[in-house]
Design a protein around this motif. Structure first.
Motif, mmCIF file in Angstrom:
data_model
loop_
_atom_site.group_PDB
_atom_site.id
_atom_site.type_symbol
_atom_site.label_atom_id
_atom_site.label_comp_id
_atom_site.label_asym_id
_atom_site.label_seq_id
_atom_site.Cartn_x
_atom_site.Cartn_y
_atom_site.Cartn_z
ATOM 1 N N SER A 191 8.159 30.827 -12.720
ATOM 2 C CA SER A 191 6.813 30.892 -12.104
ATOM 3 C C SER A 191 5.701 31.695 -12.719
ATOM 4 N N GLY A 192 6.195 32.339 -13.751
ATOM 5 C CA GLY A 192 5.059 33.171 -14.539
ATOM 6 C C GLY A 192 5.348 34.721 -14.157
ATOM 7 N N ASP A 193 6.150 35.153 -13.203
ATOM 8 C CA ASP A 193 6.119 36.473 -12.710
ATOM 9 C C ASP A 193 7.147 37.260 -13.113
ATOM 10 N N ASP A 194 8.165 36.633 -13.723
ATOM 11 C CA ASP A 194 9.431 37.354 -14.279
ATOM 12 C C ASP A 194 10.618 37.468 -13.131
ATOM 13 N N THR A 195 10.133 37.182 -11.886
ATOM 14 C CA THR A 195 10.985 37.352 -10.848
ATOM 15 C C THR A 195 11.562 36.014 -10.262
ATOM 16 N N ASN A 196 10.444 35.141 -10.233
ATOM 17 C CA ASN A 196 10.924 33.977 -9.366
ATOM 18 C C ASN A 196 11.021 32.838 -10.614
ATOM 19 N N PHE A 197 12.430 32.327 -10.637
ATOM 20 C CA PHE A 197 12.456 31.282 -11.632
ATOM 21 C C PHE A 197 13.793 30.660 -11.213
ATOM 22 N N TYR A 198 14.079 29.374 -11.533
ATOM 23 C CA TYR A 198 15.300 28.676 -11.245
ATOM 24 C C TYR A 198 15.743 27.908 -12.268
ATOM 25 N N ASN A 199 16.968 28.152 -12.943
ATOM 26 C CA ASN A 199 17.583 27.299 -14.137
ATOM 27 C C ASN A 199 18.628 26.266 -13.426
ATOM 28 N N ILE A 200 18.277 25.168 -13.498
ATOM 29 C CA ILE A 200 19.200 24.217 -12.735
ATOM 30 C C ILE A 200 20.587 24.167 -13.643
ATOM 31 N N PRO A 201 21.582 24.300 -12.872
ATOM 32 C CA PRO A 201 22.970 24.412 -13.517
ATOM 33 C C PRO A 201 23.078 23.316 -14.524
ATOM 34 N N GLY A 202 23.795 23.900 -15.718
ATOM 35 C CA GLY A 202 23.906 22.965 -17.029
ATOM 36 C C GLY A 202 22.444 22.944 -17.851
ATOM 37 N N SER A 203 21.637 23.855 -17.484
ATOM 38 C CA SER A 203 20.346 23.799 -18.462
ATOM 39 C C SER A 203 20.943 24.149 -19.760
ATOM 40 N N GLN A 204 20.435 23.584 -20.897
ATOM 41 C CA GLN A 204 20.626 24.056 -22.271
ATOM 42 C C GLN A 204 22.182 24.254 -22.630
ATOM 43 N N THR A 205 23.017 23.376 -21.710
ATOM 44 C CA THR A 205 24.469 23.041 -22.143
ATOM 45 C C THR A 205 24.383 21.442 -22.270
ATOM 46 N N ASP A 206 25.773 21.073 -22.870
ATOM 47 C CA ASP A 206 25.799 19.593 -22.796
ATOM 48 C C ASP A 206 26.051 18.946 -21.550
ATOM 49 N N ALA A 207 26.431 19.912 -20.531
ATOM 50 C CA ALA A 207 26.610 19.432 -19.142
ATOM 51 C C ALA A 207 25.267 18.675 -18.453
ATOM 52 N N ILE A 208 24.057 18.963 -19.170
ATOM 53 C CA ILE A 208 22.848 18.577 -18.339
ATOM 54 C C ILE A 208 22.777 17.007 -18.319
ATOM 55 N N ILE A 209 23.489 16.434 -19.110
ATOM 56 C CA ILE A 209 23.615 14.927 -19.133
ATOM 57 C C ILE A 209 24.000 14.550 -17.850
ATOM 58 N N ASN A 210 24.685 15.363 -17.008
ATOM 59 C CA ASN A 210 25.044 14.975 -15.882
ATOM 60 C C ASN A 210 24.301 15.359 -14.585
ATOM 61 N N ILE A 211 22.954 15.508 -14.997
ATOM 62 C CA ILE A 211 22.065 15.952 -13.757
ATOM 63 C C ILE A 211 21.892 14.859 -12.997
ATOM 64 N N THR A 212 22.084 13.494 -13.260
ATOM 65 C CA THR A 212 21.885 12.556 -12.301
ATOM 66 C C THR A 212 23.097 12.937 -10.956
ATOM 67 N N THR A 213 24.101 13.613 -11.392
ATOM 68 C CA THR A 213 25.179 13.502 -10.346
ATOM 69 C C THR A 213 24.929 14.883 -9.637
ATOM 70 N N THR A 214 23.962 15.611 -9.824
ATOM 71 C CA THR A 214 24.052 17.029 -9.175
ATOM 72 C C THR A 214 22.694 17.207 -8.251
ATOM 73 N N SER A 215 22.786 18.207 -7.567
ATOM 74 C CA SER A 215 21.632 18.042 -6.352
ATOM 75 C C SER A 215 21.695 19.468 -5.797
#
Length: 247
Positions: A191-215
């Motif tokens: 968000s730019g405010d240091d408080t509101n942000f969200y990292n989708i699980p698996g981000s910056q790990t090999d698991a991000i290849i599976n993002i087509t299966t998560t929700s």
């Protein structure tokens, strides 16, 4: 070929196409309805080749950083990684008030957030179609999409992951043959405010290849967030602990 997960896109939908340029970006897009992102209203957006939609300023950075970003840039990262559309693929975008598109988006958001019935009045659709990675020695390609939408009171972002075959460009220490390893892609928003942000699980790990299966809305490959006003998303498995969430 598009599945039901992706909203229609491409030149026949009236989309504009980004220039073929490594680390390139769209022109400055003046939003016909200003977009409220965590209490700040933005009138200009950029669709950056490297899997980022940014407000006010373009982003050429190709190796992702985790959120929150120290420099406070507000942006959305459907799949922040070193895309190279010179080697393959296209990046499309449009603003739309098409009734069929808005009807589908309204139905989906109302289904996911039934306590807040939603009738979209505007949508911005950006699609990365069969895009290659920098330094690629393979024909692997990724197809994903980000949608910004509003009813002029509530503001949502929808991220759609149709086909993810690589996570990392060669300049981010990825393997040129596989598109894996190194510093993998980041998905989420800052968000730019240091408080509101969200990292989708698996981000910056090999698991991000599976993002087509998560929700977070029980539709594999789709993540939806209300962003005018932060609400911690409920996540279907894999479950989140608070460390992955905003603090």
């Amino acid at each position: 070929p598009t599945g039901s997960l992706l909203y229609p896109y491409g030149p026949h939908q009236g989309d504009k196409t980004n220039p073929k340029l490594d680390d390139g970006t769209s022109e400055a897009i003046v939003l016909s309805i200003p977009f409220t992102f965590y209490g700040k209203t933005h009138q200009t957006a950029f669709v950056n080749n490297n899997g980022v939609i940014s407000f006010d300023e373009p982003v050429s950075q190709y190796t992702p950083d985790p959120f929150p970003l120290a420099d406070g840039r507000p942006f959305v990262t459907p799949f922040w990684a070193d895309v190279n559309n010179v080697e393959g693929g296209d990046i499309f975008y449009r603003q739309s008030t098409d009734p069929a598109l808005l009807g589908d988006i309204s139905q989906h958001i109302t289904q996911y957030f039934p306590e807040s019935p939603f009738t979209a009045t505007w949508a911005f659709v950006a699609t990365w179609d069969h895009v290659a990675y920098w330094g690629s020695k393979s024909d692997k390609a990724n197809t994903f999409q980000a949608v910004l939408t509003t009813d002029s009171k509530m503001f949502y972002i929808i991220l759609n992951y149709w086909d993810i075959q690589w996570t990392t460009g060669a300049a981010s220490d990825g393997d040129a043959e596989t598109g894996l390893g190194g510093t993998p892609a980041h998905a989420g928003f800052n968000s730019g405010d240091d408080t509101n942000f969200y990292n989708i699980p698996g981000s910056q790990t090999d698991a991000i290849i599976n993002i087509t299966t998560t929700s977070n809305v029980k539709v594999p490959g789709r993540w939806v967030f209300r962003v005018d006003d932060f609400q911690a998303p409920d996540v279907d498995p894999p479950q989140l602990d608070n460390n992955n969430c905003w603090l």
